[in-house]
Motif scaffolding. Structure first.
Motif, PDB file in Angstrom:
ATOM      1  N   THR A 115       0.843  -1.201   0.000  1.00 20.31           N
ATOM      2  CA  THR A 115       0.000   0.000   0.000  1.00 20.31           C
ATOM      3  C   THR A 115       0.883   1.257   0.000  1.00 20.31           C
ATOM      4  OG1 THR A 115      -0.189  -0.040   2.411  1.00 20.31           O
ATOM      5  CG2 THR A 115      -1.940  -1.105   1.191  1.00 20.31           C
ATOM      6  N   THR A 116       2.035   1.182   0.667  1.00 20.95           N
ATOM      7  CA  THR A 116       2.952   2.324   0.681  1.00 20.95           C
ATOM      8  C   THR A 116       3.506   2.560  -0.718  1.00 20.95           C
ATOM      9  OG1 THR A 116       3.530   1.744   2.941  1.00 20.95           O
ATOM     10  CG2 THR A 116       4.962   3.317   1.847  1.00 20.95           C
ATOM     11  N   MET A 117       3.744   1.463  -1.410  1.00 21.92           N
ATOM     12  CA  MET A 117       4.239   1.563  -2.775  1.00 21.92           C
ATOM     13  C   MET A 117       3.209   2.283  -3.651  1.00 21.92           C
ATOM     14  SD  MET A 117       5.854  -1.723  -4.627  1.00 21.92           S
ATOM     15  CE  MET A 117       7.116  -2.133  -3.466  1.00 21.92           C
ATOM     16  N   ILE A 118       1.933   1.961  -3.436  1.00 25.96           N
ATOM     17  CA  ILE A 118       0.872   2.621  -4.189  1.00 25.96           C
ATOM     18  C   ILE A 118       0.875   4.121  -3.875  1.00 25.96           C
ATOM     19  CG2 ILE A 118      -1.637   2.827  -4.449  1.00 25.96           C
ATOM     20  CD1 ILE A 118      -1.825  -0.183  -3.874  1.00 25.96           C
ATOM     21  N   SER A 119       0.975   4.456  -2.582  1.00 27.92           N
ATOM     22  CA  SER A 119       0.977   5.868  -2.183  1.00 27.92           C
ATOM     23  C   SER A 119       2.144   6.604  -2.815  1.00 27.92           C
ATOM     24  CB  SER A 119       1.094   6.000  -0.663  1.00 27.92           C
ATOM     25  OG  SER A 119       0.069   5.315  -0.044  1.00 27.92           O
ATOM     26  N   GLU A 120       3.297   5.956  -2.828  1.00 29.01           N
ATOM     27  CA  GLU A 120       4.499   6.593  -3.362  1.00 29.01           C
ATOM     28  C   GLU A 120       4.336   6.871  -4.846  1.00 29.01           C
ATOM     29  OE1 GLU A 120       8.572   6.712  -5.083  1.00 29.01           O
ATOM     30  OE2 GLU A 120       7.152   5.085  -5.363  1.00 29.01           O
ATOM     31  N   ARG A 121       3.795   5.909  -5.589  1.00 29.17           N
ATOM     32  CA  ARG A 121       3.613   6.078  -7.042  1.00 29.17           C
ATOM     33  C   ARG A 121       2.605   7.191  -7.343  1.00 29.17           C
ATOM     34  NH1 ARG A 121       7.329   3.060  -6.739  1.00 29.17           N
ATOM     35  NH2 ARG A 121       7.694   1.192  -7.997  1.00 29.17           N
ATOM     36  N   LEU A 122       1.525   7.226  -6.556  1.00 24.99           N
ATOM     37  CA  LEU A 122       0.494   8.236  -6.787  1.00 24.99           C
ATOM     38  C   LEU A 122       1.053   9.627  -6.552  1.00 24.99           C
ATOM     39  CD1 LEU A 122      -2.704   6.770  -5.138  1.00 24.99           C
ATOM     40  CD2 LEU A 122      -2.227   7.052  -7.554  1.00 24.99           C
ATOM     41  N   LYS A 123       1.878   9.731  -5.525  1.00 29.87           N
ATOM     42  CA  LYS A 123       2.457  11.025  -5.197  1.00 29.87           C
ATOM     43  C   LYS A 123       3.495  11.407  -6.256  1.00 29.87           C
ATOM     44  CE  LYS A 123       4.306  13.511  -1.271  1.00 29.87           C
ATOM     45  NZ  LYS A 123       4.985  13.388   0.010  1.00 29.87           N
ATOM     46  N   ARG A 124       4.323  10.444  -6.642  1.00 30.31           N
ATOM     47  CA  ARG A 124       5.409  10.704  -7.587  1.00 30.31           C
ATOM     48  C   ARG A 124       4.863  11.030  -8.983  1.00 30.31           C
ATOM     49  NH1 ARG A 124       8.966   5.704  -9.424  1.00 30.31           N
ATOM     50  NH2 ARG A 124       7.227   5.562 -10.876  1.00 30.31           N
ATOM     51  N   ASP A 125       3.929  10.204  -9.458  1.00 37.25           N
ATOM     52  CA  ASP A 125       3.490  10.328 -10.845  1.00 37.25           C
ATOM     53  C   ASP A 125       2.285  11.249 -11.034  1.00 37.25           C
ATOM     54  OD1 ASP A 125       5.491   8.577 -11.383  1.00 37.25           O
ATOM     55  OD2 ASP A 125       4.200   6.810 -11.544  1.00 37.25           O
ATOM     56  N   PHE A 126       1.455  11.390 -10.023  1.00 36.16           N
ATOM     57  CA  PHE A 126       0.220  12.164 -10.206  1.00 36.16           C
ATOM     58  C   PHE A 126       0.057  13.266  -9.162  1.00 36.16           C
ATOM     59  CE2 PHE A 126      -0.444   7.863 -11.776  1.00 36.16           C
ATOM     60  CZ  PHE A 126      -0.881   8.105 -13.069  1.00 36.16           C
TER      61      PHE A 126
END
Lengths: 313, 328
Positions: free
Chosen positions: A275-286
């Motif tokens: 779930t942290t990985m998802i949060s990181e990607r959302l923050k980084r990419d979007f």
């Protein structure tokens, strides 16, 4: 506001009918475990506890309560309040049906993991700065606070609470700038698969992760279906991963990384890493952080006609 | 009782079949004995998590069925009295007529070597069910004097045949004294709930407020049902492949929505509290009525594993108290 004053306020509000009930955590026979409790009795409000050992997300239980006549007061941490915001934005909970009491948090400890590490009956627990001091049948032992936090609690996002009342206390967030995730990204796909295969092999599909998640409110989960049979019910690694990965897809942009799934897991599977990985990607990419406001647009529920991808038009 | 070492016991039994020893996780092949309760009970030796019942292949008149024959010889070392009692309770369901052939075959091919329990913890309440740390069950029973030395005795004919008992010396008075002392300690820790539930009053508690309140904090995950030594619910599914069909049986849990979902779409246990209630009702009302024995052995594993701080003892005592008050 001091904790004691909040209790007085809640008692007063209950008596005057401004709120219908209070939801929070109370003691159990085991000092390491707190249980969720709901009361409508004004005399009982002072039994609620605010500790790092409150493992589950109260919003999950808020969904199970009838919320039609009167507000329910609920003790919530940052991430839990954000989860409530997501549910409000999805139309699942009416904003004015909850009276939010913000509680301070430095991270919520994985008590099942702590109990397994201690290996005996626990008689007392104490958090002193960066240590957890445990006393019990295996003697006095100290553990590092950080070692028993899910990845989500080590990457807590800045959030300014919109709570109705705020309880005083140390609310120092740990934000390690997704250090674990960035380290994980350097691994090869084979290494990543090997890591997750090893961790997920322990899964018994008890679905504690699903039941503890406030975002998992479907009346019928995709795994609770014979026809169509989305995922076979067995314990082979492909069936287990089938369940977890589809669940994770449903988390994108909704999960507020509270880590309840990982703390609920009886097998200590590092679900919060995903779930942290998802949060990181959302923050980084979007540049998207879920649940910052209750009128925030839902990440996967939005589309624009100007979108450069053709399929969306 | 005879004096020997744990290694001698395990080595002696290994000529009969694969030896599974109690570990932290459960019962593992050639594992190192874990000196405490294991996380999982040994029920999977008689009712595996997943098992193939048969394979059907061919077509038309040439349809053939190949049935599973679980004939592997196994020895389970270190089952505690609560575990063994759990298997005895489970047996009542599988070995009453009509018998379950797979369960029966597995039982015939599994030797149980039970350890007298000195590992009682705050979640133990086995003394509520007519057993205790010193209950002797299984084919062979033993007691750990220290990390290596044990005293053991056979309880069944099979147990007597498995080892040449005569070559070992008798237990010393001192050994027996140590054992009695340790077992008495464990007896003290294990709780006796003094249950006096009137099982026939089941309708008075079913769906009552007392249940709704007592199980509110239950998550409805299935963790407790999997570690429980007496939860035996299973699901049977046919897995279709191109040229054959496999009929599989696997553990199920009454905590799940799909468990009680009927083909019509109706679900008699749609509400969460009804599912949590069912687990308690089954163990403390339906099983005593049907088989004359509680469906709980007081091992406390469900309390240990629960992520929500749910304690079945609290619920049972609340229900008992509710019935007593109601009926004067």
């Amino acid at each position: 506001m001091r904790k004691e004053d909040v209790f007085v306020k809640l008692k007063d509000m209950l008596e005057r009918g401004e709120i219908k009930g209070v939801l929070g955590f109370v003691k159990t026979n085991d000092p390491a475990k707190k249980k969720i409790y709901y009361t409508e009795n004004p005399e009982e409000v002072n039994i609620f506890e605010i500790t790092p050992f409150n493992t589950l997300n109260p919003v999950t239980f808020l969904l199970r309560l009838k919320r039609d006549n009167g507000k329910i007061a609920c003790f919530l941490r940052d991430c839990e309040e954000r989860a409530l915001n997501v549910l409000v934005s999805e139309g699942k909970i009416a904003k004015d049906s909850v009276y939010v009491i913000h509680v301070p948090c430095r991270g919520a400890l994985d008590t099942l993991k702590l109990k397994a590490a201690y290996g005996g009956d626990i008689t007392s627990l104490d958090v002193q700065d960066d240590k957890v001091v445990v006393d019990g049948s295996s003697g006095r032992r100290e553990f590092a606070f950080r070692d028993f936090l899910p990845a989500g609690c080590k990457n807590c996002e800045e959030y300014s609470s919109h709570a109705d009342v705020i309880v005083d206390g140390d609310n120092t967030r740990i934000h390690e700038d997704y250090r674990d995730i960035k380290g994980f990204d350097t691994k090869t796909p084979e290494e990543k698969w090997e890591y997750f295969r090893k961790e997920f092999e322990r899964c018994t599909r008890c679905y504690a992760c699903r039941e503890s998640c406030p975002m998992c409110y479907c009346e019928q989960c995709f795994v609770d279906s014979y026809d169509p049979l989305w995922v076979e019910p067995g314990l082979s690694i492909s069936d287990i991963m089938g369940y977890h990965l589809i669940k994770m897809y449903h988390m994108a942009g909704r999960c507020t990384n509270c880590g309840a799934c990982e703390r609920a897991c009886p097998e200590n599977i590092p679900l919060s890493l995903l779930t942290t990985m998802i949060s990181e990607r959302l923050k980084r990419d979007f540049n998207y952080i879920s649940g910052l406001k209750s009128d925030q647009k839902v990440f996967l529920g939005e589309f624009h006609y100007e979108d450069r991808e053709e399929f969306i038009r | 009782m005879k004096r020997m070492t744990f290694t001698e016991l395990v080595d002696g039994l290994s000529s009969w079949g694969d030896v599974f020893v109690r570990t932290k996780k459960g019962f593992e092949k050639d594992g190192n004995l874990h000196k405490a309760k294991s996380k999982n009970s040994p029920k999977e030796f008689l009712l595996p998590r997943e098992e193939m019942l048969f394979v059907a292949y061919g077509s038309g008149d040439d349809m053939r069925v190949m049935e599973a024959n679980p004939s592997k010889k196994r020895v389970v070392v270190g089952a505690l009295p609560c575990d063994m009692h759990g298997l005895n309770v489970t047996e009542k369901n599988f070995l009453s007529e009509p018998k379950d052939p797979y369960f029966a075959k597995r039982k015939d091919n599994t030797v149980f070597v039970t350890e007298l329990c000195q590992y009682a913890t705050s979640t133990c309440f086995c003394r509520s069910f007519g057993i205790g740390p010193s209950s002797k069950m299984g084919d062979i029973v033993y007691f750990m004097l220290d990390d290596e030395n044990i005293i053991a005795e056979p309880l069944t004919d099979r147990g007597r045949e498995l080892l040449s008992w005569n070559k070992y010396e008798d237990a010393k008075d001192e050994d027996i004294r140590i054992m009695e002392e340790k077992l008495a300690e464990a007896e003290n820790i294990s709780q006796d709930l003094s249950l006096s539930i009137d099982h026939k009053k089941q309708r008075e508690v079913y769906g009552s407020e007392v249940f709704k309140e007592a199980v509110f904090h239950c998550l409805n995950c299935g963790a407790c049902t999997f570690v429980c030594p007496t939860c035996y619910c299973f699901d049977i599914r046919d897995i279709k492949r191109k040229d054959f069909v496999i009929r599989e049986r696997m553990w199920d849990s009454c905590m799940y929505f799909i468990y009680s979902l009927e083909a019509s779409g109706h679900n008699p246990r749609k509400e969460r509290f009804k599912r949590a209630q069912n687990r308690v009702m089954h163990k403390f009302f339906y099983q005593p009525l049907q088989y004359g024995v509680y469906g709980c052995t007081g091992c406390g594993r469900c309390i240990d594993v629960c992520p929500a701080g749910y304690d079945i003892r609290e619920t049972v005592l609340k229900v008992q108290n509710y019935l007593e008050v109601k009926n004067g």
